[in-house]
Design a protein around this motif. Structure first.
Motif, PDB file in Angstrom:
ATOM      1  N   LEU A  76     -14.624  -5.578  -8.590  1.00 32.01           N
ATOM      2  CA  LEU A  76     -14.876  -4.157  -8.800  1.00 32.01           C
ATOM      3  C   LEU A  76     -15.566  -3.924 -10.133  1.00 32.01           C
ATOM      4  O   LEU A  76     -15.312  -4.624 -11.125  1.00 32.01           O
ATOM      5  CB  LEU A  76     -13.562  -3.371  -8.772  1.00 32.01           C
ATOM      6  N   HIS A  77     -16.445  -2.932 -10.152  1.00 24.78           N
ATOM      7  CA  HIS A  77     -17.053  -2.475 -11.401  1.00 24.78           C
ATOM      8  C   HIS A  77     -15.946  -1.875 -12.269  1.00 24.78           C
ATOM      9  O   HIS A  77     -14.969  -1.323 -11.757  1.00 24.78           O
ATOM     10  CB  HIS A  77     -18.125  -1.422 -11.098  1.00 24.78           C
ATOM     11  N   PRO A  78     -16.060  -1.977 -13.611  1.00 21.55           N
ATOM     12  CA  PRO A  78     -15.008  -1.408 -14.480  1.00 21.55           C
ATOM     13  C   PRO A  78     -14.657   0.041 -14.162  1.00 21.55           C
ATOM     14  O   PRO A  78     -13.489   0.433 -14.243  1.00 21.55           O
ATOM     15  CB  PRO A  78     -15.609  -1.543 -15.880  1.00 21.55           C
ATOM     16  N   ASP A  79     -15.652   0.860 -13.788  1.00 25.14           N
ATOM     17  CA  ASP A  79     -15.363   2.253 -13.432  1.00 25.14           C
ATOM     18  C   ASP A  79     -14.515   2.335 -12.167  1.00 25.14           C
ATOM     19  O   ASP A  79     -13.611   3.166 -12.059  1.00 25.14           O
ATOM     20  CB  ASP A  79     -16.663   3.035 -13.232  1.00 25.14           C
ATOM     21  N   THR A 104      -9.818   3.277 -11.356  1.00 27.49           N
ATOM     22  CA  THR A 104      -9.227   4.158 -10.346  1.00 27.49           C
ATOM     23  C   THR A 104      -8.672   3.387  -9.147  1.00 27.49           C
ATOM     24  O   THR A 104      -8.179   3.998  -8.203  1.00 27.49           O
ATOM     25  CB  THR A 104     -10.273   5.177  -9.853  1.00 27.49           C
ATOM     26  N   ALA A 105      -8.791   2.054  -9.186  1.00 28.20           N
ATOM     27  CA  ALA A 105      -8.306   1.256  -8.056  1.00 28.20           C
ATOM     28  C   ALA A 105      -6.782   1.303  -8.000  1.00 28.20           C
ATOM     29  O   ALA A 105      -6.110   1.098  -9.013  1.00 28.20           O
ATOM     30  CB  ALA A 105      -8.768  -0.185  -8.186  1.00 28.20           C
ATOM     31  N   PRO A 106      -6.217   1.579  -6.837  1.00 30.97           N
ATOM     32  CA  PRO A 106      -4.746   1.618  -6.740  1.00 30.97           C
ATOM     33  C   PRO A 106      -4.152   0.220  -6.838  1.00 30.97           C
ATOM     34  O   PRO A 106      -4.758  -0.757  -6.398  1.00 30.97           O
ATOM     35  CB  PRO A 106      -4.512   2.211  -5.341  1.00 30.97           C
ATOM     36  N   THR A 107      -2.992   0.116  -7.450  1.00 31.21           N
ATOM     37  CA  THR A 107      -2.251  -1.142  -7.441  1.00 31.21           C
ATOM     38  C   THR A 107      -1.255  -1.090  -6.293  1.00 31.21           C
ATOM     39  O   THR A 107      -0.803  -0.020  -5.896  1.00 31.21           O
ATOM     40  CB  THR A 107      -1.496  -1.359  -8.765  1.00 31.21           C
ATOM     41  N   GLY A 147       0.675  -6.424  -8.624  1.00 35.32           N
ATOM     42  CA  GLY A 147      -0.249  -5.813  -7.682  1.00 35.32           C
ATOM     43  C   GLY A 147      -1.593  -5.435  -8.257  1.00 35.32           C
ATOM     44  O   GLY A 147      -2.322  -4.637  -7.647  1.00 35.32           O
ATOM     45  N   ALA A 148      -1.981  -5.978  -9.417  1.00 39.38           N
ATOM     46  CA  ALA A 148      -3.278  -5.646 -10.008  1.00 39.38           C
ATOM     47  C   ALA A 148      -4.410  -6.171  -9.134  1.00 39.38           C
ATOM     48  O   ALA A 148      -4.297  -7.244  -8.536  1.00 39.38           O
ATOM     49  CB  ALA A 148      -3.387  -6.235 -11.411  1.00 39.38           C
ATOM     50  N   TYR A 149      -5.499  -5.403  -9.081  1.00 38.91           N
ATOM     51  CA  TYR A 149      -6.640  -5.829  -8.264  1.00 38.91           C
ATOM     52  C   TYR A 149      -7.267  -7.083  -8.881  1.00 38.91           C
ATOM     53  O   TYR A 149      -7.526  -7.126 -10.074  1.00 38.91           O
ATOM     54  CB  TYR A 149      -7.687  -4.717  -8.174  1.00 38.91           C
TER      55      TYR A 149
END
Length: 269
Positions: free
Chosen positions: A145-148, A152-155, A174-176
């Motif tokens: 994923l891009h930093p942006d 906002t990515a859900p864990t 649960g980190a992406y």
């Protein structure tokens, strides 16, 4: 599983729990990631014997590093460094090169000795390389994923995937997965091939998870190894993903200091 198909031997990976869509996804992703350092995928479908989803790969001689070390013992440091460097080159490409549906690259997400095939044949891309490492199993790979997007990515609660003892601390919250996920697995793999032991005790998954999450690798088992390799492995196993080197950092460091841990005149095992 190796099976004869059309007069040629092929590797067949059978999905015991996955679906046909999982097999198709892995085969598609593997084709986009194709390079000399990755086992070549041919097709996805149903295994004619078990009738379960499967992917078919080009047969490659050799055994995975887990099997090799179990049968022959730890590798000498010069050879371990050479094989790890080959894997690092693949990971650097995975992490940097845009692919369909993965414009920021791909995380393998299951780097471990069992997913690196070791052979002693000349590599296709460089006939002078006698010892060859091929990366296996792209079932768990995901787009970076891009930093942006990451902000906002859900864990998700629970384990984020991979293999206990080779997945980093952030996988347990649960980190992406990001590139540092693979670097942790790389460090744990390097540790294993040098010592013949996992970096974290494998008594049971809960114990292993606790050791990973408290930053307790058995670094004392590396005593006697070149100090530069000890430090590199410790850095790869850092608790904080920001404290781990990138694949490019590992490659540059290993090549820059390679003469200290590899001997061109060393005897072949």
């Amino acid at each position: 599983v190796a099976r004869l198909q059309g007069g040629e031997t092929r590797l067949v990976k059978i999905f015991e729990r996955g679906s046909a869509a999982d097999a198709e996804r892995e085969a598609f992703l593997a084709r986009t990631l194709a390079q000399p350092g990755v086992v070549r995928y041919l097709d996805a479908g149903l295994d004619p014997v078990t009738r379960k989803p499967c992917v078919t790969m080009e047969f490659a001689e050799g055994e995975n590093l887990e099997q090799h070390v179990a049968q022959h013992g730890p590798l000498p440091s010069y050879l371990a460094a050479e094989l790890v460097l080959q894997v690092v080159r693949v990971l650097e490409d995975f992490h940097k090169t845009p692919r369909p549906n993965a414009p920021h690259g791909v995380v393998h997400r299951d780097i471990k000795p069992a997913n690196v095939l070791y052979s002693q044949e000349p590599a296709r891309a460089d006939p002078e390389v006698v010892h060859k490492a091929l990366l296996l199993d792209l079932e768990h790979a995901v787009a970076i994923l891009h930093p942006d997007e990451l902000r906002t990515a859900p864990t998700s609660p629970g384990f984020a995937g991979g293999t206990h003892g080779y997945s980093p601390p952030e996988s347990y919250v649960g980190a992406y997965p990001q590139p540092a996920f693979d670097i942790f697995g790389l460090g744990a793999t390097f540790f294993f091939v040098l010592t013949g032991c996992p970096a974290y005790s494998q008594v049971d998954p809960v114990t292993t998870a606790n050791l990973v999450c408290t930053g307790s690798p058995r670094l004392h088992l590396l005593r006697g190894q070149p100090p530069i390799l000890q430090q590199l492995i410790a850095n790869c196993l850092a608790m904080n993903p920001r404290g781990r080197p990138t694949a490019a950092d590992v490659r540059s460091e290993e090549r820059r200091r390679g003469k200290g841990c590899r001997s061109r005149g060393a005897p072949q095992p």
